[in-house]
Design a protein around this motif. Structure first.
Motif, PDB file in Angstrom:
ATOM      1  N   ARG A  13       0.834  -1.213   0.000  1.00 20.52           N
ATOM      2  CA  ARG A  13       0.000   0.000   0.000  1.00 20.52           C
ATOM      3  C   ARG A  13       0.862   1.253   0.000  1.00 20.52           C
ATOM      4  NH1 ARG A  13      -3.357  -2.232   4.196  1.00 20.52           N
ATOM      5  NH2 ARG A  13      -2.192  -0.895   5.613  1.00 20.52           N
ATOM      6  N   THR A  14       1.918   1.245   0.794  1.00 14.93           N
ATOM      7  CA  THR A  14       2.810   2.399   0.850  1.00 14.93           C
ATOM      8  C   THR A  14       3.482   2.628  -0.491  1.00 14.93           C
ATOM      9  OG1 THR A  14       3.208   2.035   3.206  1.00 14.93           O
ATOM     10  CG2 THR A  14       4.815   3.378   2.030  1.00 14.93           C
ATOM     11  N   LEU A  15       3.967   1.574  -1.119  1.00 18.20           N
ATOM     12  CA  LEU A  15       4.613   1.693  -2.418  1.00 18.20           C
ATOM     13  C   LEU A  15       3.634   2.170  -3.483  1.00 18.20           C
ATOM     14  CD1 LEU A  15       7.181   1.313  -4.069  1.00 18.20           C
ATOM     15  CD2 LEU A  15       6.504  -1.058  -4.410  1.00 18.20           C
ATOM     16  N   ALA A  16       2.425   1.616  -3.488  1.00 15.27           N
ATOM     17  CA  ALA A  16       1.426   2.024  -4.472  1.00 15.27           C
ATOM     18  C   ALA A  16       1.023   3.488  -4.280  1.00 15.27           C
ATOM     19  CB  ALA A  16       0.199   1.122  -4.381  1.00 15.27           C
ATOM     20  N   ALA A  17       0.808   3.903  -3.040  1.00 18.54           N
ATOM     21  CA  ALA A  17       0.428   5.295  -2.777  1.00 18.54           C
ATOM     22  C   ALA A  17       1.565   6.246  -3.129  1.00 18.54           C
ATOM     23  CB  ALA A  17       0.038   5.468  -1.317  1.00 18.54           C
ATOM     24  N   ALA A  53      -1.338  12.114   4.678  1.00 11.45           N
ATOM     25  CA  ALA A  53      -2.538  11.731   5.424  1.00 11.45           C
ATOM     26  C   ALA A  53      -2.848  10.248   5.237  1.00 11.45           C
ATOM     27  CB  ALA A  53      -3.717  12.577   4.975  1.00 11.45           C
ATOM     28  N   PHE A  54      -2.744   9.761   4.011  1.00  7.96           N
ATOM     29  CA  PHE A  54      -3.009   8.345   3.749  1.00  7.96           C
ATOM     30  C   PHE A  54      -2.044   7.461   4.521  1.00  7.96           C
ATOM     31  CE2 PHE A  54      -1.999   4.477   1.386  1.00  7.96           C
ATOM     32  CZ  PHE A  54      -3.247   3.883   1.345  1.00  7.96           C
ATOM     33  N   LEU A  55      -0.760   7.782   4.459  1.00  8.18           N
ATOM     34  CA  LEU A  55       0.236   6.965   5.140  1.00  8.18           C
ATOM     35  C   LEU A  55       0.059   7.009   6.648  1.00  8.18           C
ATOM     36  CD1 LEU A  55       3.408   7.760   3.019  1.00  8.18           C
ATOM     37  CD2 LEU A  55       1.983   5.714   2.935  1.00  8.18           C
ATOM     38  N   ALA A  56      -0.245   8.186   7.181  1.00 12.14           N
ATOM     39  CA  ALA A  56      -0.422   8.302   8.630  1.00 12.14           C
ATOM     40  C   ALA A  56      -1.650   7.532   9.100  1.00 12.14           C
ATOM     41  CB  ALA A  56      -0.530   9.763   9.030  1.00 12.14           C
ATOM     42  N   LEU A  57      -2.719   7.552   8.316  1.00  9.36           N
ATOM     43  CA  LEU A  57      -3.940   6.854   8.727  1.00  9.36           C
ATOM     44  C   LEU A  57      -3.839   5.349   8.552  1.00  9.36           C
ATOM     45  CD1 LEU A  57      -6.624   9.294   7.314  1.00  9.36           C
ATOM     46  CD2 LEU A  57      -6.012   8.917   9.702  1.00  9.36           C
ATOM     47  N   LYS A  58      -3.074   4.889   7.581  1.00  8.39           N
ATOM     48  CA  LYS A  58      -2.989   3.462   7.287  1.00  8.39           C
ATOM     49  C   LYS A  58      -1.819   2.778   7.977  1.00  8.39           C
ATOM     50  CE  LYS A  58      -6.526   3.192   4.606  1.00  8.39           C
ATOM     51  NZ  LYS A  58      -7.680   2.389   4.937  1.00  8.39           N
ATOM     52  N   SER A  59      -0.934   3.539   8.603  1.00  7.51           N
ATOM     53  CA  SER A  59       0.218   2.931   9.277  1.00  7.51           C
ATOM     54  C   SER A  59      -0.215   2.318  10.599  1.00  7.51           C
ATOM     55  CB  SER A  59       1.289   3.980   9.545  1.00  7.51           C
ATOM     56  OG  SER A  59       1.817   4.460   8.347  1.00  7.51           O
ATOM     57  N   PRO A  60       0.396   1.200  10.948  1.00  8.48           N
ATOM     58  CA  PRO A  60       0.079   0.617  12.253  1.00  8.48           C
ATOM     59  C   PRO A  60       0.611   1.501  13.380  1.00  8.48           C
ATOM     60  CG  PRO A  60       1.698  -0.722  11.083  1.00  8.48           C
ATOM     61  CD  PRO A  60       1.299   0.389  10.176  1.00  8.48           C
ATOM     62  N   ASN A  61      -0.120   1.557  14.449  1.00 12.16           N
ATOM     63  CA  ASN A  61       0.273   2.374  15.596  1.00 12.16           C
ATOM     64  C   ASN A  61       1.190   1.556  16.494  1.00 12.16           C
ATOM     65  OD1 ASN A  61       0.484   4.188  17.648  1.00 12.16           O
ATOM     66  ND2 ASN A  61      -1.694   4.294  18.093  1.00 12.16           N
ATOM     67  N   PRO A  62       2.445   1.983  16.657  1.00 12.33           N
ATOM     68  CA  PRO A  62       3.369   1.178  17.457  1.00 12.33           C
ATOM     69  C   PRO A  62       2.980   1.077  18.930  1.00 12.33           C
ATOM     70  CG  PRO A  62       4.445   3.177  16.656  1.00 12.33           C
ATOM     71  CD  PRO A  62       3.070   3.150  16.091  1.00 12.33           C
ATOM     72  N   SER A  63       2.279   2.061  19.446  1.00 17.87           N
ATOM     73  CA  SER A  63       1.925   2.015  20.866  1.00 17.87           C
ATOM     74  C   SER A  63       0.676   1.178  21.118  1.00 17.87           C
ATOM     75  CB  SER A  63       1.717   3.434  21.401  1.00 17.87           C
ATOM     76  OG  SER A  63       0.590   4.026  20.781  1.00 17.87           O
ATOM     77  N   GLY A  64      -0.080   0.876  20.070  1.00 21.41           N
ATOM     78  CA  GLY A  64      -1.269   0.054  20.221  1.00 21.41           C
ATOM     79  C   GLY A  64      -2.467   0.793  20.782  1.00 21.41           C
ATOM     80  N   GLN A  65      -2.355   2.094  20.997  1.00 19.38           N
ATOM     81  CA  GLN A  65      -3.464   2.880  21.523  1.00 19.38           C
ATOM     82  C   GLN A  65      -4.210   3.546  20.376  1.00 19.38           C
ATOM     83  OE1 GLN A  65      -1.583   5.560  24.192  1.00 19.38           O
ATOM     84  NE2 GLN A  65      -1.035   3.980  25.664  1.00 19.38           N
ATOM     85  N   ARG A  66      -5.291   4.214  20.729  1.00 19.87           N
ATOM     86  CA  ARG A  66      -6.059   4.930  19.714  1.00 19.87           C
ATOM     87  C   ARG A  66      -5.263   6.123  19.218  1.00 19.87           C
ATOM     88  NH1 ARG A  66     -11.799   6.433  21.388  1.00 19.87           N
ATOM     89  NH2 ARG A  66     -11.838   6.882  19.178  1.00 19.87           N
ATOM     90  N   GLY A  67      -5.496   6.509  17.983  1.00 19.73           N
ATOM     91  CA  GLY A  67      -4.781   7.635  17.408  1.00 19.73           C
ATOM     92  C   GLY A  67      -3.418   7.210  16.897  1.00 19.73           C
ATOM     93  N   GLN A  68      -2.666   8.151  16.423  1.00 17.80           N
ATOM     94  CA  GLN A  68      -1.338   7.858  15.894  1.00 17.80           C
ATOM     95  C   GLN A  68      -0.281   8.535  16.726  1.00 17.80           C
ATOM     96  OE1 GLN A  68      -0.467   5.656  14.119  1.00 17.80           O
ATOM     97  NE2 GLN A  68      -1.926   5.242  12.503  1.00 17.80           N
ATOM     98  N   ILE A 120       3.412  10.015  12.388  1.00 16.39           N
ATOM     99  CA  ILE A 120       3.044  11.214  11.630  1.00 16.39           C
ATOM    100  C   ILE A 120       4.272  11.867  11.008  1.00 16.39           C
ATOM    101  CG2 ILE A 120       2.051  13.520  11.845  1.00 16.39           C
ATOM    102  CD1 ILE A 120       0.174  12.315  13.991  1.00 16.39           C
ATOM    103  N   VAL A 121       5.353  11.959  11.759  1.00 16.57           N
ATOM    104  CA  VAL A 121       6.586  12.567  11.239  1.00 16.57           C
ATOM    105  C   VAL A 121       7.167  11.724  10.108  1.00 16.57           C
ATOM    106  CG1 VAL A 121       8.972  13.131  11.830  1.00 16.57           C
ATOM    107  CG2 VAL A 121       7.129  13.826  13.346  1.00 16.57           C
ATOM    108  N   ALA A 122       7.202  10.404  10.283  1.00 17.45           N
ATOM    109  CA  ALA A 122       7.736   9.532   9.236  1.00 17.45           C
ATOM    110  C   ALA A 122       6.877   9.590   7.974  1.00 17.45           C
ATOM    111  CB  ALA A 122       7.826   8.094   9.747  1.00 17.45           C
TER     112      ALA A 122
END
Length: 95
Positions: A9-13, A48-63, A68-70
């Motif tokens: 998905r990241t490569l395609a986007a 925005a697409f990458l930030a919303l579709k990336s897995p959250n490393p902390s496992g909590q809600r939100g990013q 977001i920086v990456a």
């Protein structure tokens, strides 16, 4: 760390955003405002697409801030490289 689908998905986007920036900048190089608007829109949409579709490393809600920086850094790099490629194509086509 990341699933294979995430990388696809990241490569395609990123490829889609690169193509949009390249085509928009190449065909609208005379109209700087329109080319700039396409560049900014593609960067913001990709970030925005990458930030919303990336897995959250902390496992909590939100990013997390790191995600977001990456995402923003990757989107800016894709946008700048697409714009640079468009400038190169314009320079080569006019010689």
């Amino acid at each position: 760390m990341f699933r294979e689908g995430h990388w696809r998905r990241t490569l395609a986007a990123s490829a889609l955003a690169f193509g949009v920036v390249l085509a928009g900048s190449f065909f609208l190089i005379e109209n700087v405002r329109a080319a700039g608007a396409i560049l900014i829109a593609a960067i913001v949409a990709l970030a925005a697409f990458l930030a919303l579709k990336s897995p959250n490393p902390s496992g909590q809600r939100g990013q997390s801030t790191g995600v977001i920086v990456a995402s923003s850094a990757l989107a800016i790099a894709v946008g700048i490289s697409g714009f640079a490629a468009a400038i190169l194509l314009v320079a080569l086509s006019r010689t």
